[in-house]
Design an enzyme around this catalytic site. Structure first.
Site, PDB file in Angstrom:
ATOM      1  N   ASP A 214      -1.557   8.342  -1.724  1.00 16.07           N
ATOM      2  CA  ASP A 214      -1.083   7.400  -2.697  1.00 16.07           C
ATOM      3  C   ASP A 214      -0.067   6.623  -2.340  1.00 16.07           C
ATOM      4  O   ASP A 214       0.981   7.421  -1.967  1.00 16.07           O
ATOM      5  CB  ASP A 214      -1.042   7.852  -4.016  1.00 16.07           C
ATOM      6  CG  ASP A 214      -1.026   6.982  -5.020  1.00 16.07           C
ATOM      7  OD1 ASP A 214      -1.699   5.896  -5.259  1.00 16.07           O
ATOM      8  OD2 ASP A 214      -0.053   7.013  -5.743  1.00 16.07           O
ATOM      9  N   GLU A 277      -2.344   4.556   1.563  1.00 10.43           N
ATOM     10  CA  GLU A 277      -2.433   3.527   0.804  1.00 10.43           C
ATOM     11  C   GLU A 277      -1.444   2.806   1.054  1.00 10.43           C
ATOM     12  O   GLU A 277      -0.088   2.903   0.923  1.00 10.43           O
ATOM     13  CB  GLU A 277      -2.575   3.523  -0.657  1.00 10.43           C
ATOM     14  CG  GLU A 277      -2.816   2.546  -1.524  1.00 10.43           C
ATOM     15  CD  GLU A 277      -2.347   2.658  -2.715  1.00 10.43           C
ATOM     16  OE1 GLU A 277      -2.929   1.865  -3.860  1.00 10.43           O
ATOM     17  OE2 GLU A 277      -1.589   3.763  -3.307  1.00 10.43           O
TER      18      GLU A 277
END
Length: 546
Positions: A214, A277
């Site tokens: 993330d 990401e």
């Protein structure tokens, strides 16, 4: 003029290709996939119960968004224990069963890893905020107030408002790139790195095949905590985070060393994949492959989500991205996820079929988002049912419509839950569901399954080279044409981004046969010299006789 051929990574199409290069990833938002216990929220047992569907569909890997122990301030992206399953989703035994059953079906399992920030309820942060002298004080980012007594600098939260919250007990501010309940960890501290590496090893030892990391570009901040410069192009309708250019609060050069450390942990366990990401322009995105490809295996490429849905714009994007990739860097493509409006909501139901063919025929690893294969679009969420904290902080930016439950059958709550679903379903859930669409030869679900089957049957589509094709200017504005090439086979893809028909010349390489069309009834047709593309139609052409 044709674009030059972009060759596959050495070994692709033969010995040396790894599973994440030739495979397709399917993202599951666990709250919304399948509920097994009637509480209205999906869980791990629910995912396990639907693995046969994923094997039938033809994907190769499942990426599961967070299910770690969490107070759920951001639905699991606020982690209170990196090595535990939240009871809402089940138990570690449920996870072990999921891994075992997925591997039995030859499905890989990728976990979401959230290393930029923990929950405010994590024991690490509880200890860190206890005192300025705490042994874990430096595990998080604490700063004295600015000269005016306010926040240390002008950094903003991605979810609205300041990125600094004052702790009254110690008189300092802690930094949070997202919610105040998500304090950022200090990755400059080697103890933090070691603890996070141990968390990776915990899941790798349980058989996990990789991680999607993330907000990986946020992991390191400017050491001097300088103010971000103002964005002169900021518009009032944009999210507040766009008021400044985020040059000091993220995307710092030292982050590549952090990523290399994670990758080294994964490499000790064999062929595992590290996905990052990254919402950055192409020229910055590709740097995350790292020097000598020591960075992320797949720095997530979200450019298709952000590019205008026009043939010329998409063709230019693909050519730019292919040209920017470092030598040996493997491309990847994403059309939707839990943070972005669904593809059918962005481009319409007819063009959602073009999007499917585009995603699954470009060079590189594609990632599908659950529900896109049944054409889920925008699902209205009444204000009283809104869940997303970003949407509550900044109205109009809520992500609930792309997180609504998967629709399985013509039954109460579309077979998702025996209780009350945490978010509403579509108004046409009795028709837009897996059971209704799987036997319909004209459905978007059938189209996705056939595309995935073609990727398995033709190495040209899974690992082959890519070459853009030139078309007359009037056609190029509406039709995107390219070829995929491997093992002596050439496939040609023609995608009509418009709602009018076009005749496309086939000047070379023929004769051709239509292997697949987004419209029914054309597969098997033989074509020469030119092809009539219907409105909103895409076709894959191959050599006759296959």
């Amino acid at each position: 003029m044709e674009a030059p051929i972009k060759a596959p990574t050495p070994g692709a199409g033969g010995c040396g290709t790894v599973w994440w290069q030739s495979g397709t990833v399917y993202q599951i938002y666990p709250r919304s996939f399948q509920d097994s216990d009637g509480d209205g929220v999906g869980d791990l047992r629910g995912i396990t119960a639907r693995l046969d569907y994923l094997a039938w569909l033809g994907v190769d890997a499942v990426w599961i968004s967070p299910f770690y122990r969490s107070p759920m301030a951001d639905f699991g992206y606020d982690v209170a224990d990196y090595c535990a399953v939240d009871p809402l989703f089940g138990t570690l035994a449920d996870f072990d069963a999921l891994i075992s059953e997925a591997h039995r079906r030859k499905l890989k399992v990728i976990l979401d890893f959230v290393p930029n920030h923990s929950s405010i309820a994590h024991p690490w942060f509880t200890e860190s905020r206890a005192s300025r002298m705490s042994a874990k004080r430096d595990w998080y980012i604490w700063r004295d107030p600015g000269p005016d007594g306010g926040p240390p600098n002008n950094w903003l939260s991605n979810f609205g408002g300041p990125a600094w919250t004052r702790d009254e007990a110690t008189g300092q501010y802690y930094y949070h790139a997202f919610l105040p309940e998500q304090p950022d960890l200090n990755w400059r501290n080697p103890e933090v790195r070691a603890a996070m590496h141990d968390a990776l090893r915990f899941w790798l030892a349980r058989g996990v095949d990789g991680f999607r990391v993330d907000v990986i570009w946020h992991l390191i901040k400017d050491e001097g905590f300088r103010d971000n410069p103002q964005n002169p192009d900021f518009q009032p309708h944009q999210a507040g985070i766009n008021r400044f250019h985020q040059v000091y609060s993220c995307d710092r050069p030292e982050v590549l060393d952090i990523i290399a450390g994670m990758r080294a942990v994964l490499r000790a366990y064999g062929e595992r994949v590290l996905i990052g990401e990254i919402y950055l322009p192409i020229e910055r995105l590709v740097t995350y492959y790292g020097p000598g490809l020591t960075g992320a295996d797949l720095p997530f490429n979200f450019q298709l989500i952000q590019t205008p849905w026009r043939a010329e714009a998409v063709a230019a994007l693909v050519a730019e991205y292919e040209a920017a990739l470092p030598e040996g860097g493997w491309p990847n493509w994403v059309l939707g996820n839990h943070d972005q409006p669904r593809i059918a909501a962005r481009v319409g139901e007819a063009q959602a079929r073009i999007a499917a063919m585009l995603l699954l025929t470009l060079r590189g690893t594609p990632t599908l988002y659950y529900g896109d294969e049944i054409g889920l679009g925008h699902v209205p969420v009444p204000p009283e049912r809104a869940q997303d904290p970003w949407g509550r902080n900044e109205p109009g930016h809520g992500r609930d419509p792309e997180r609504t439950p998967m629709q399985w059958e013509d039954a109460p709550n579309a077979g998702f839950t025996a209780g009350t679903p945490w978010l509403p379903l579509t108004g046409d859930a009795n028709r837009r569901n897996v059971d209704e669409l799987r036997d319909d030869s004209r459905s978007i679900l059938t189209l996705y399954r056939r595309l995935l089957s073609l990727r398995r049957d033709h190495s040209a589509l899974s690992v082959g080279a890519w070459r853009g094709l030139a078309l007359p200017s009037d056609l190029a504005a509406e039709v995107f044409a390219y070829e995929r090439i491997a093992d002596g086979e050439t496939l040609r893809i023609l995608l009509n981004f418009s709602n009018q028909g076009w005749s496309v010349p086939l000047d070379e390489g023929g004769p051709w046969q239509i292997l697949l069309s987004t419209h029914s009834g054309r597969a098997g047709d033989r074509v020469e010299r030119q092809l009539r593309l219907e409105p909103d139609e895409g076709v894959i052409l191959g050599p006759p006789g296959r």
